[in-house]
Design an enzyme around this catalytic site. Sequence first.
Site, PDB file in Angstrom:
ATOM      1  CD  GLU A 267     -20.806  -4.021 -56.842  1.00 45.76           C
ATOM      2  OE1 GLU A 267     -21.276  -5.115 -56.498  1.00 45.76           O
ATOM      3  OE2 GLU A 267     -21.190  -3.425 -57.865  1.00 45.76           O
ATOM      4  CD1 TRP A 270     -24.958  -4.132 -55.780  1.00 45.77           C
ATOM      5  CD2 TRP A 270     -26.564  -5.698 -55.812  1.00 45.77           C
ATOM      6  NE1 TRP A 270     -25.838  -3.831 -56.802  1.00 45.77           N
ATOM      7  CE2 TRP A 270     -26.822  -4.775 -56.847  1.00 45.77           C
ATOM      8  CE3 TRP A 270     -27.446  -6.765 -55.637  1.00 45.77           C
ATOM      9  CZ2 TRP A 270     -27.931  -4.889 -57.702  1.00 45.77           C
ATOM     10  CZ3 TRP A 270     -28.542  -6.879 -56.494  1.00 45.77           C
ATOM     11  CH2 TRP A 270     -28.777  -5.957 -57.506  1.00 45.77           C
ATOM     12  CD1 TRP A 298     -35.498 -26.315 -63.252  1.00 48.23           C
ATOM     13  CD2 TRP A 298     -33.923 -25.125 -64.311  1.00 48.23           C
ATOM     14  NE1 TRP A 298     -35.543 -25.039 -62.756  1.00 48.23           N
ATOM     15  CE2 TRP A 298     -34.585 -24.273 -63.382  1.00 48.23           C
ATOM     16  CE3 TRP A 298     -32.907 -24.584 -65.092  1.00 48.23           C
ATOM     17  CZ2 TRP A 298     -34.256 -22.937 -63.223  1.00 48.23           C
ATOM     18  CZ3 TRP A 298     -32.577 -23.246 -64.928  1.00 48.23           C
ATOM     19  CH2 TRP A 298     -33.241 -22.444 -64.012  1.00 48.23           C
ATOM     20  CG  ASN A 333     -19.430  -9.811 -59.811  1.00 51.57           C
ATOM     21  OD1 ASN A 333     -20.170 -10.632 -59.273  1.00 51.57           O
ATOM     22  ND2 ASN A 333     -19.892  -8.743 -60.439  1.00 51.57           N
ATOM     23  CD1 TRP A 351     -32.253 -21.398 -60.044  1.00 47.22           C
ATOM     24  CD2 TRP A 351     -31.016 -21.395 -58.193  1.00 47.22           C
ATOM     25  NE1 TRP A 351     -33.114 -21.341 -58.978  1.00 47.22           N
ATOM     26  CE2 TRP A 351     -32.384 -21.339 -57.821  1.00 47.22           C
ATOM     27  CE3 TRP A 351     -30.056 -21.410 -57.184  1.00 47.22           C
ATOM     28  CZ2 TRP A 351     -32.803 -21.288 -56.490  1.00 47.22           C
ATOM     29  CZ3 TRP A 351     -30.481 -21.360 -55.850  1.00 47.22           C
ATOM     30  CH2 TRP A 351     -31.826 -21.300 -55.515  1.00 47.22           C
ATOM     31  CD1 TRP A 374     -24.714 -19.472 -57.418  1.00 48.48           C
ATOM     32  CD2 TRP A 374     -25.303 -19.957 -59.536  1.00 48.48           C
ATOM     33  NE1 TRP A 374     -23.599 -19.942 -58.069  1.00 48.48           N
ATOM     34  CE2 TRP A 374     -23.927 -20.246 -59.364  1.00 48.48           C
ATOM     35  CE3 TRP A 374     -25.881 -20.175 -60.775  1.00 48.48           C
ATOM     36  CZ2 TRP A 374     -23.142 -20.750 -60.408  1.00 48.48           C
ATOM     37  CZ3 TRP A 374     -25.097 -20.675 -61.809  1.00 48.48           C
ATOM     38  CH2 TRP A 374     -23.746 -20.954 -61.618  1.00 48.48           C
TER      39      TRP A 374
HETATM   40  C1  LIG Z   1     -23.381 -16.671 -59.402  1.00 46.58           C
HETATM   41  C2  LIG Z   1     -22.733 -15.818 -58.344  1.00 46.58           C
HETATM   42  C3  LIG Z   1     -22.342 -16.388 -57.142  1.00 46.58           C
HETATM   43  C4  LIG Z   1     -21.734 -15.600 -56.150  1.00 46.58           C
HETATM   44  N1  LIG Z   1     -21.351 -16.207 -54.962  1.00 46.58           N
HETATM   45  C5  LIG Z   1     -20.780 -15.451 -54.001  1.00 46.58           C
HETATM   46  C6  LIG Z   1     -20.392 -16.037 -52.765  1.00 46.58           C
HETATM   47  O1  LIG Z   1     -20.585 -17.228 -52.510  1.00 46.58           O
HETATM   48  N2  LIG Z   1     -19.770 -15.238 -51.832  1.00 46.58           N
HETATM   49  C7  LIG Z   1     -19.564 -13.907 -52.067  1.00 46.58           C
HETATM   50  O2  LIG Z   1     -19.003 -13.228 -51.183  1.00 46.58           O
HETATM   51  N3  LIG Z   1     -19.963 -13.325 -53.211  1.00 46.58           N
HETATM   52  C8  LIG Z   1     -20.557 -14.043 -54.186  1.00 46.58           C
HETATM   53  N4  LIG Z   1     -20.937 -13.442 -55.357  1.00 46.58           N
HETATM   54  C9  LIG Z   1     -20.832 -11.971 -55.488  1.00 46.58           C
HETATM   55  C10 LIG Z   1     -19.519 -11.446 -56.092  1.00 46.58           C
HETATM   56  O3  LIG Z   1     -19.191 -12.152 -57.258  1.00 46.58           O
HETATM   57  C11 LIG Z   1     -18.339 -11.514 -55.124  1.00 46.58           C
HETATM   58  O4  LIG Z   1     -18.715 -10.968 -53.882  1.00 46.58           O
HETATM   59  C12 LIG Z   1     -17.155 -10.729 -55.664  1.00 46.58           C
HETATM   60  O5  LIG Z   1     -16.732 -11.265 -56.899  1.00 46.58           O
HETATM   61  C13 LIG Z   1     -16.016 -10.765 -54.673  1.00 46.58           C
HETATM   62  O6  LIG Z   1     -14.889 -10.112 -55.195  1.00 46.58           O
HETATM   63  P1  LIG Z   1     -14.326  -8.813 -54.504  1.00 46.58           P
HETATM   64  O7  LIG Z   1     -14.204  -9.023 -53.036  1.00 46.58           O
HETATM   65  O8  LIG Z   1     -13.095  -8.439 -55.250  1.00 46.58           O
HETATM   66  O9  LIG Z   1     -15.496  -7.771 -54.788  1.00 46.58           O
HETATM   67  P2  LIG Z   1     -15.503  -6.190 -54.859  1.00 46.58           P
HETATM   68  O10 LIG Z   1     -15.972  -5.815 -56.212  1.00 46.58           O
HETATM   69  O11 LIG Z   1     -14.250  -5.598 -54.389  1.00 46.58           O
HETATM   70  O12 LIG Z   1     -16.699  -5.799 -53.871  1.00 46.58           O
HETATM   71  C14 LIG Z   1     -16.489  -5.554 -52.471  1.00 46.58           C
HETATM   72  C15 LIG Z   1     -17.381  -6.474 -51.660  1.00 46.58           C
HETATM   73  O13 LIG Z   1     -18.758  -6.234 -51.958  1.00 46.58           O
HETATM   74  C16 LIG Z   1     -19.481  -7.456 -51.917  1.00 46.58           C
HETATM   75  N5  LIG Z   1     -20.031  -7.726 -53.245  1.00 46.58           N
HETATM   76  C17 LIG Z   1     -19.507  -7.388 -54.442  1.00 46.58           C
HETATM   77  N6  LIG Z   1     -20.324  -7.789 -55.438  1.00 46.58           N
HETATM   78  C18 LIG Z   1     -21.367  -8.398 -54.854  1.00 46.58           C
HETATM   79  C19 LIG Z   1     -22.545  -9.015 -55.344  1.00 46.58           C
HETATM   80  N7  LIG Z   1     -22.838  -9.071 -56.643  1.00 46.58           N
HETATM   81  N8  LIG Z   1     -23.413  -9.560 -54.461  1.00 46.58           N
HETATM   82  C20 LIG Z   1     -23.165  -9.494 -53.134  1.00 46.58           C
HETATM   83  N9  LIG Z   1     -22.068  -8.913 -52.602  1.00 46.58           N
HETATM   84  C21 LIG Z   1     -21.178  -8.374 -53.452  1.00 46.58           C
HETATM   85  C22 LIG Z   1     -18.493  -8.554 -51.541  1.00 46.58           C
HETATM   86  O14 LIG Z   1     -18.557  -8.756 -50.144  1.00 46.58           O
HETATM   87  C23 LIG Z   1     -17.167  -7.953 -51.955  1.00 46.58           C
HETATM   88  O15 LIG Z   1     -16.076  -8.463 -51.246  1.00 46.58           O
HETATM   89  C24 LIG Z   1     -21.546 -14.211 -56.371  1.00 46.58           C
HETATM   90  C25 LIG Z   1     -21.947 -13.651 -57.595  1.00 46.58           C
HETATM   91  C26 LIG Z   1     -22.520 -14.438 -58.565  1.00 46.58           C
HETATM   92  C27 LIG Z   1     -22.920 -13.802 -59.868  1.00 46.58           C
END
Ligand SMILES: Cc1cc2nc3c(=O)[nH]c(=O)nc-3n(C[C@H](O)[C@H](O)[C@H](O)COP(=O)(O)OP(=O)(O)OC[C@H]3O[C@@H](n4cnc5c(N)ncnc54)[C@H](O)[C@@H]3O)c2cc1C
Length: 485
Positions: A267, A270, A298, A333, A351, A374
């Site tokens: 993650e 990602w 759209w 997420n 989006w 997005w």
């Molecule tokens: C439509 C959409 C919009 C999003 N907008 C943002 C945003 O503005 N800022 C943001 O930080 N994340 C965003 N995310 C990614 C993700 O949803 C969040 O990073 C995550 O929910 C944060 O929760 P966590 O810290 O508990 O994640 P954990 O699951 O604990 O993951 C650890 C870290 O990995 C990174 N990470 C995890 N999942 C993703 C992912 N899919 N993409 C990129 N990095 C990821 C984050 O930095 C996160 O803190 C978005 C996802 C979607 C589907």
Amino acid sequence: MTDKIIILWLRQDLRLKDNPALVAASSYPILPIYINDTTATYQTGSASRWWLHHSLKKLQDSLKGNLSFYQGDPQEVLLNLLQRFSVQGVYWNRCYEPFQIDRDKKIKTSLKMKGLDIKSFNGSLLFEPWDVLKNDGSPYKVFTPFYKNGCLSRPAPRKPLDVPQGLNLLKDKESFLLEKFDFLPHHAWSKKLENHWEIGEEAAQKRLYDFIDHDLRHYKKGRDFPAQKTTSRLSPYLHFGEVSPNQVWYAAQTQKPDDNLIHFLSELGWREFSYYLLYHFPHLPHQNFNPKFDAFPWIEAPSFLEKWQKGKTGYPIVDAGMRELWQTGSMHNRVRMIVGSFLVKNLRLHWRQGASWFWDCLVDADCANNSAGWQWVAGSGADASPYFRIFNPVTQGQKFDPEGSYTYHHVPELKNLPIRYLFNPWEAPQDVLEKAGVILGKTYPFPLVNLQQSRKEALEAFKTLSSQISGSTPNFPQGIQHRCP
Ligand SMILES: Cc1cc2nc3c(=O)[nH]c(=O)nc-3n(C[C@H](O)[C@H](O)[C@H](O)COP(=O)(O)OP(=O)(O)OC[C@H]3O[C@@H](n4cnc5c(N)ncnc54)[C@H](O)[C@@H]3O)c2cc1C
């Protein structure tokens, strides 16, 4: 040792530990500064401004009051400081948003011409985007080869750095008070966020080790269930640099090397991928990564958008997510994917309208992750979820909130509805609704759109794309808000 100072320009690295620019400056007297950049071409979202205000307050405390605040054009602020201090150089940790890259390049060139020592460092990514390329020198567009062949085959990321001892910190008596920045949103809504977050470097460390000690071992299975709170919730701390990805990467690896750890590290991968895409494809926040989507039909429907924003779509898991966002400044997420799919596919809204609302409401609003997230949901992104994969909010709710605790919590008007009908209240018999005190259309909305019909229409709209020539004029609805960078 010299009497000349280093200006340490803090930006999205609001911490003392593992701060490469701070370490590099530590043999000089240091003037730590923060500039509220009024030349920025985008507005920081409301929830982020709230976080930033408190984060700067915490950093001010850690620096024992020696953080100087300024407002305006950063180049002018720095030039002004050069006139008032004897400056050896300016150091900062790099930002990767296209607007910041352009600004920093200009500032670097102009200050270097004045004979100053200008240095920038990597304080927020595990791998520099320009170091990870395919054999032919082009950037990766698919996550797995990017992460496995690109990142993991490179030398391991830098180990976290300690806070340097014996720092000589200076304060500019002519600088602003933090309170003079108009950061805090004026509405009472931001007060609610205070119940959900502790801000700052110390809180970030606490969150990190809490996660590692308790939740990491359940991460792989638990991460999809919003009620379980198994994910790290580190994203806002990572965004503002209260913790570095290097600290998280190495702290996690003190644990058993099992599937949970591998999944969690991926993650972070990602996150790297989003920044990588933004660096190599700087139009990511504005334009479809896949230009085929420029011709997508759209819909313009402000009333649909408003109902989605307010969590009044009549689909309980969608409404729970949107209300979680409003109440807490965050959203799980899995639910981000569900509400995103609903907006883009069932409502067929652009989006960017979703990205814009997230940008304003998320405490972790992040240009790279939000844009990539997005575009992934919309199907227009790199390595995106295919457009024809349309999440069904009923079955998603049943699968990922099987006991309903997440949805009951955020949609309390359904709290007495049996779980069997929680995600599809319109199918509940009248007597069940009555017993639960639910009056559809009054206490809880009817579904905004019909699932099967809207799914069919989305797929038909998608089919029209295969006959389009790529690169046509982007079909943005008029009046779309462009708040994000
Ligand atoms: C439509 C959409 C919009 C999003 N907008 C943002 C945003 O503005 N800022 C943001 O930080 N994340 C965003 N995310 C990614 C993700 O949803 C969040 O990073 C995550 O929910 C944060 O929760 P966590 O810290 O508990 O994640 P954990 O699951 O604990 O993951 C650890 C870290 O990995 C990174 N990470 C995890 N999942 C993703 C992912 N899919 N993409 C990129 N990095 C990821 C984050 O930095 C996160 O803190 C978005 C996802 C979607 C589907």
